[in-house]
Design an enzyme around this catalytic site. Structure first.
Site, PDB file in Angstrom:
ATOM      1  N   GLU A 394       0.842  -1.193   0.000  1.00 43.86           N
ATOM      2  CA  GLU A 394       0.000   0.000   0.000  1.00 43.86           C
ATOM      3  C   GLU A 394       0.887   1.257   0.000  1.00 43.86           C
ATOM      4  O   GLU A 394       1.749   1.404   0.861  1.00 43.86           O
ATOM      5  CB  GLU A 394      -0.895   0.003   1.236  1.00 43.86           C
ATOM      6  CG  GLU A 394      -1.810  -1.207   1.339  1.00 43.86           C
ATOM      7  CD  GLU A 394      -2.379  -1.368   2.739  1.00 43.86           C
ATOM      8  OE1 GLU A 394      -2.475  -0.353   3.464  1.00 43.86           O
ATOM      9  OE2 GLU A 394      -2.710  -2.500   3.119  1.00 43.86           O
ATOM     10  N   LEU A 423      -5.840  -2.527  -0.603  1.00 44.07           N
ATOM     11  CA  LEU A 423      -5.692  -2.510   0.850  1.00 44.07           C
ATOM     12  C   LEU A 423      -6.230  -3.825   1.416  1.00 44.07           C
ATOM     13  O   LEU A 423      -7.366  -3.909   1.868  1.00 44.07           O
ATOM     14  CB  LEU A 423      -6.426  -1.303   1.433  1.00 44.07           C
ATOM     15  CG  LEU A 423      -6.034  -0.850   2.839  1.00 44.07           C
ATOM     16  CD1 LEU A 423      -6.449   0.597   3.058  1.00 44.07           C
ATOM     17  CD2 LEU A 423      -6.658  -1.729   3.919  1.00 44.07           C
ATOM     18  N   GLU A 425      -4.134  -7.059   3.407  1.00 51.51           N
ATOM     19  CA  GLU A 425      -2.857  -7.682   3.755  1.00 51.51           C
ATOM     20  C   GLU A 425      -2.783  -9.139   3.328  1.00 51.51           C
ATOM     21  O   GLU A 425      -1.719  -9.631   2.947  1.00 51.51           O
ATOM     22  CB  GLU A 425      -2.609  -7.553   5.261  1.00 51.51           C
ATOM     23  CG  GLU A 425      -2.247  -6.144   5.710  1.00 51.51           C
ATOM     24  CD  GLU A 425      -3.429  -5.199   5.765  1.00 51.51           C
ATOM     25  OE1 GLU A 425      -3.229  -3.971   5.728  1.00 51.51           O
ATOM     26  OE2 GLU A 425      -4.578  -5.699   5.847  1.00 51.51           O
ATOM     27  N   GLN A 447       2.091  -2.100   5.912  1.00 54.03           N
ATOM     28  CA  GLN A 447       2.314  -0.707   6.271  1.00 54.03           C
ATOM     29  C   GLN A 447       2.571  -0.492   7.757  1.00 54.03           C
ATOM     30  O   GLN A 447       3.366   0.374   8.141  1.00 54.03           O
ATOM     31  CB  GLN A 447       1.117   0.119   5.806  1.00 54.03           C
ATOM     32  CG  GLN A 447       1.393   1.589   5.686  1.00 54.03           C
ATOM     33  CD  GLN A 447       0.288   2.280   4.900  1.00 54.03           C
ATOM     34  OE1 GLN A 447      -0.694   2.732   5.477  1.00 54.03           O
ATOM     35  NE2 GLN A 447       0.447   2.364   3.585  1.00 54.03           N
ATOM     36  N   TYR A 451      -1.168  -4.359  11.358  1.00 49.09           N
ATOM     37  CA  TYR A 451      -1.963  -4.861  10.240  1.00 49.09           C
ATOM     38  C   TYR A 451      -1.542  -6.261   9.811  1.00 49.09           C
ATOM     39  O   TYR A 451      -2.274  -6.933   9.076  1.00 49.09           O
ATOM     40  CB  TYR A 451      -1.855  -3.909   9.045  1.00 49.09           C
ATOM     41  CG  TYR A 451      -2.374  -2.516   9.311  1.00 49.09           C
ATOM     42  CD1 TYR A 451      -3.277  -2.273  10.333  1.00 49.09           C
ATOM     43  CD2 TYR A 451      -1.965  -1.440   8.534  1.00 49.09           C
ATOM     44  CE1 TYR A 451      -3.757  -0.990  10.580  1.00 49.09           C
ATOM     45  CE2 TYR A 451      -2.444  -0.159   8.774  1.00 49.09           C
ATOM     46  CZ  TYR A 451      -3.333   0.057   9.796  1.00 49.09           C
ATOM     47  OH  TYR A 451      -3.808   1.324  10.049  1.00 49.09           O
ATOM     48  N   HIS A 496      -0.633   2.073  15.160  1.00 43.75           N
ATOM     49  CA  HIS A 496       0.545   2.679  14.559  1.00 43.75           C
ATOM     50  C   HIS A 496       1.755   2.644  15.481  1.00 43.75           C
ATOM     51  O   HIS A 496       2.828   3.123  15.120  1.00 43.75           O
ATOM     52  CB  HIS A 496       0.225   4.124  14.146  1.00 43.75           C
ATOM     53  CG  HIS A 496      -0.942   4.203  13.214  1.00 43.75           C
ATOM     54  ND1 HIS A 496      -2.208   4.525  13.645  1.00 43.75           N
ATOM     55  CD2 HIS A 496      -1.040   3.965  11.887  1.00 43.75           C
ATOM     56  CE1 HIS A 496      -3.039   4.489  12.614  1.00 43.75           C
ATOM     57  NE2 HIS A 496      -2.357   4.157  11.535  1.00 43.75           N
TER      58      HIS A 496
END
Length: 696
Positions: A394, A423, A425, A447, A451, A496
């Site tokens: 991505e 998008l 995985e 990313q 994920y 994140h």
């Protein structure tokens, strides 16, 4: 229950519209599959067989094999026994039935898995082994289909003929799995954009998943009117109808290079497996109705129409029964794997010599780089050195990645080699799996570490297992780049700033790289790609997001975290030591390295070992540095439970280390937003307090 002979005598002949010799061959494959199932149950009763999930009722899939070319790669459902046997016959092999029963016996002489599992697979038959009980092989099948044209476009020799198509089979219950729906969506997504996607999806629909019914008409409802997906429907209990429709479907895919869905109506005879008591959840009437749809009886009608007598048809049945039982007796008791070393041999880590022979050519430079710049330069060298290498994921193309790590690569090497994906995985990894088994060198990107959990079975169940279940006859080389760990500034939350890698550490055979310094990152990436190219290794390359653009180490403006571009690879499984203190060894990795180095600058007597590799752990370096001081502090930014520190401490103890031990870790928590993150993440202050305690 009536015997097969009695049932055949009550049949009416039916006209056969195809080649008579083909009919005889298909019947042979169907008989072999049925009697392999029965022989497997006999073997189990004798204590010499270990697998009884069979193909009874699905023997119409032999027609799918007949509709294809023997060089078309096949990724098969565990009930596709007749397909496998007909494919073997197409390739001139008379060993198909023995292959199956060797697998049932877990014999080391079984040609694909060598006693590790009962699978349908053989390299010379272009049957890629699958152990999936769901549809986890569909993303790989999509990836193989994608890679056929991509190999040609890159000028890289393909594993498959130019006109080949991919066939993959699966059950009606598995068709509902998110892996199946994602893979099919990805195939259509690619085809919609005009990319060739020669994929034939064969759903062997027996209407039941173990004991749960599939609603009547559901497969047609779900896939029959999907835009961009040509749908075919055939009665798999009727060999003539199945062959005609399978041929039409295969021809469509071959000519148009677009995906098609073939629903093959089947029945399930003999239950889900040998231990299954169907009467607990199916009525006697349902079972009897399926018996009347036995595909062997349907084929017998065509044999009668082709001039065979009842006695000849029954004789063929009994001859195959005798052959299967003879082979079952021959393979019963054959040697099985008897040591952990032999079992795990295909999972061994790449040797240094093999890696050295396949290294990319580094581009000389004296510039001092950040971690991000160093990885970018290393990827460029890999793409320049290996024409089969592809970087995808991505946002990696035009944007150059969320953090700019792949910036400029698409412009330099073109969109066929550096490209964005949808998008999903599972599909990203499936694309990599298919590319790797097709002779390409995939470097996919997930990313963010969090994920990965959406798709981790593509690593565990598919990527890492392929060499294991094929005795290294097949491999799916891959270097999976993942941006991860915590400590991002201004952008956070648990998705994140994920610090959990336990899911990776227990997958046998994969290499886990965790660079911290810019020069190490380049050398480690070179080693991973060389290992993939030389040995088919699967590597996971964990990139600390918070260190991507770091320039300073001790003070603002010192630029001590910049480093020259690595000219040499970093050996897999070797750490890096900083300092020669005799009081304490701090063992760490990732973000823990700069934190520990700053602590060492303030507290005398400390040396720091950067593990660099989390699998295989640098055991030799770990023991040397631990024994050099007799005191070890593990600074682990992953969680206390299931984190890396547990494995480090266990390794030291297992190897006889008797010095003092302590560890500091992140908290067993998700990472929250904002300043609260510092309350759960490992801190420099925590490391320093623990270090001083040990030294005192």
């Amino acid at each position: 229950m009536r015997t097969f002979a009695e049932r055949v005598r009550g049949l009416a002949p039916a006209p056969w519209e195809h080649d008579a010799e083909l009919l005889r061959g298909l019947y042979d494959a169907q008989l072999g599959s049925r009697h392999a199932d029965l022989a497997a149950r006999w073997m189990q009763s004798q204590g010499t067989g270990f697998y009884t999930i069979g193909s009874a009722g699905h023997e119409g899939n032999a027609a799918v094999a007949a509709a294809l070319q023997p060089t078309d790669p096949a990724l098969l459902h565990y009930r596709s026994g007749a397909f496998y046997l007909h494919r073997a016959a197409q390739c001139g092999s008379k060993e198909g039935l023995r292959d199956i029963l060797l697998g049932v016996a877990a014999a080391t002489t079984e040609p694909i898995a060598g006693g590790r599992h009962k699978v349908f697979g053989r390299h010379e038959l272009s049957v890629i082994p699958q152990t999936s009980t769901i549809a986890s092989h569909l993303p790989r099948a999509m990836g193989v289909a994608f890679s056929m044209n991509r190999s040609h476009k890159l000028g890289v020799p393909s594993q498959w003929p130019d006109d080949a198509i991919v066939v993959t089979s699966f059950g009606d219950a598995s068709a509902n799995h998110s892996t199946a729906t994602g893979a099919i969506n990805a195939a259509l997504h690619a085809s919609y954009q005009g990319l060739p996607m020669p994929l034939l999806l064969v759903c062997e629909d027996n209407g039941i998943g173990i004991s749960v019914r599939t609603p009547d008409g559901w497969i047609r409802q779900a896939y029959g009117s999907r835009p961009g997906l040509r749908y075919f429907d055939a009665d798999g209990t009727d060999l003539d109808a199945a062959l005609s429709m399978a041929t039409e479907a295969a021809t469509f895919v071959r000519r148009n290079r677009r995906p098609a869905f073939l629903r093959l109506r089947t029945v399930r005879l003999l239950g889900h497996a040998g231990s299954d008591v169907e009467t607990a959840y199916r009525s006697a009437a349902d079972l009897a109705a399926d018996e009347e749809l036995d595909p062997l009886l349907g084929t017998a009608r065509y044999l009668l129409g082709a001039g065979y007598t009842v006695d000849e048809i029954v004789e063929l049945y009994e001859d195959k029964q005798a052959e299967a039982l003879r082979i079952a007796a021959e393979v019963a008791g054959l040697p099985q794997l008897t040591s952990a070393e032999a079992i795990a041999a295909p999972l061994r880590f790449p040797s240094a010599d093999a890696v050295a022979e396949a290294l990319p050519q580094p581009t000389p430079t004296t510039e001092r780089l950040t971690l991000s710049q160093s990885i970018n330069r290393a990827l460029s060298d890999v793409l320049s050195s290996y024409p089969e290498a592809m970087v995808f994921g991505e946002d990696v193309g035009r944007k150059g990645g969320v953090y700019g790590v792949t910036r400029g690569l698409q412009k330099a090497y073109g969109p066929a080699r550096v490209f964005d994906t949808l998008l999903d995985e599972q599909s990203i990894l499936g694309l990599a799996l298919g590319a790797g088994v097709s002779g390409l060198l995939p470097i996919p990107e997930i990313q963010y570490l969090a994920y990965l959990h959406n798709a981790e079975d593509q690593l565990r169940g598919e990527a890492a297992s392929l060499k294991f279940f094929s005795q290294e006859q097949y491999a799916n080389p891959m270097v999976l780049r993942i941006a991860g760990y915590g400590y991002q500034k201004g952008f956070g939350g648990h998705f994140h700033n994920d610090d959990a890698i336990g899911v990776l550490r227990d997958i046998p055979g994969i290499v886990i790289a965790s660079p911290s310094r810019p020069d190490d990152a380049a050398g480690m990436l070179h080693a991973c790609t060389a290992a993939a190219r030389a040995t088919g290794a699967v590597s996971v390359f964990l990139e600390p997001i918070a260190l991507y653009h770091r320039r300073d180490l001790y003070a603002d403006g010192d630029e001590q975290w910049l480093a020259p571009y690595a000219g040499e690879p970093v050996p897999i499984g070797r750490g890096r030591t900083y300092g020669d203190g005799t009081g304490l060894t701090i063992v760490t990795f990732g973000n823990g390295v700069p934190m520990s180095l700053r602590v060492a600058a303030r507290v005398p007597g400390i040396r720091v070992l950067d593990l660099r590799w989390l699998a295989p752990l640098p055991v030799e370096d770990l023991l040397r540095e631990a024994n050099a001081t007799g005191k070890v502090l593990v600074a682990d930014e992953t969680r206390r439970s299931g984190g890396v520190s547990e494995g480090i401490l266990a390794t030291l103890i297992d190897h006889g280390y008797t010095g003092r031990l302590a560890r500091v870790t992140s908290y067993d928590s998700y990472v929250p937003l904002g300043a609260a993150a510092h309350e759960v993440l490992l801190s420099e202050q925590t490391i320093e307090r623990a270090a001083r305690d040990l030294l005192s």
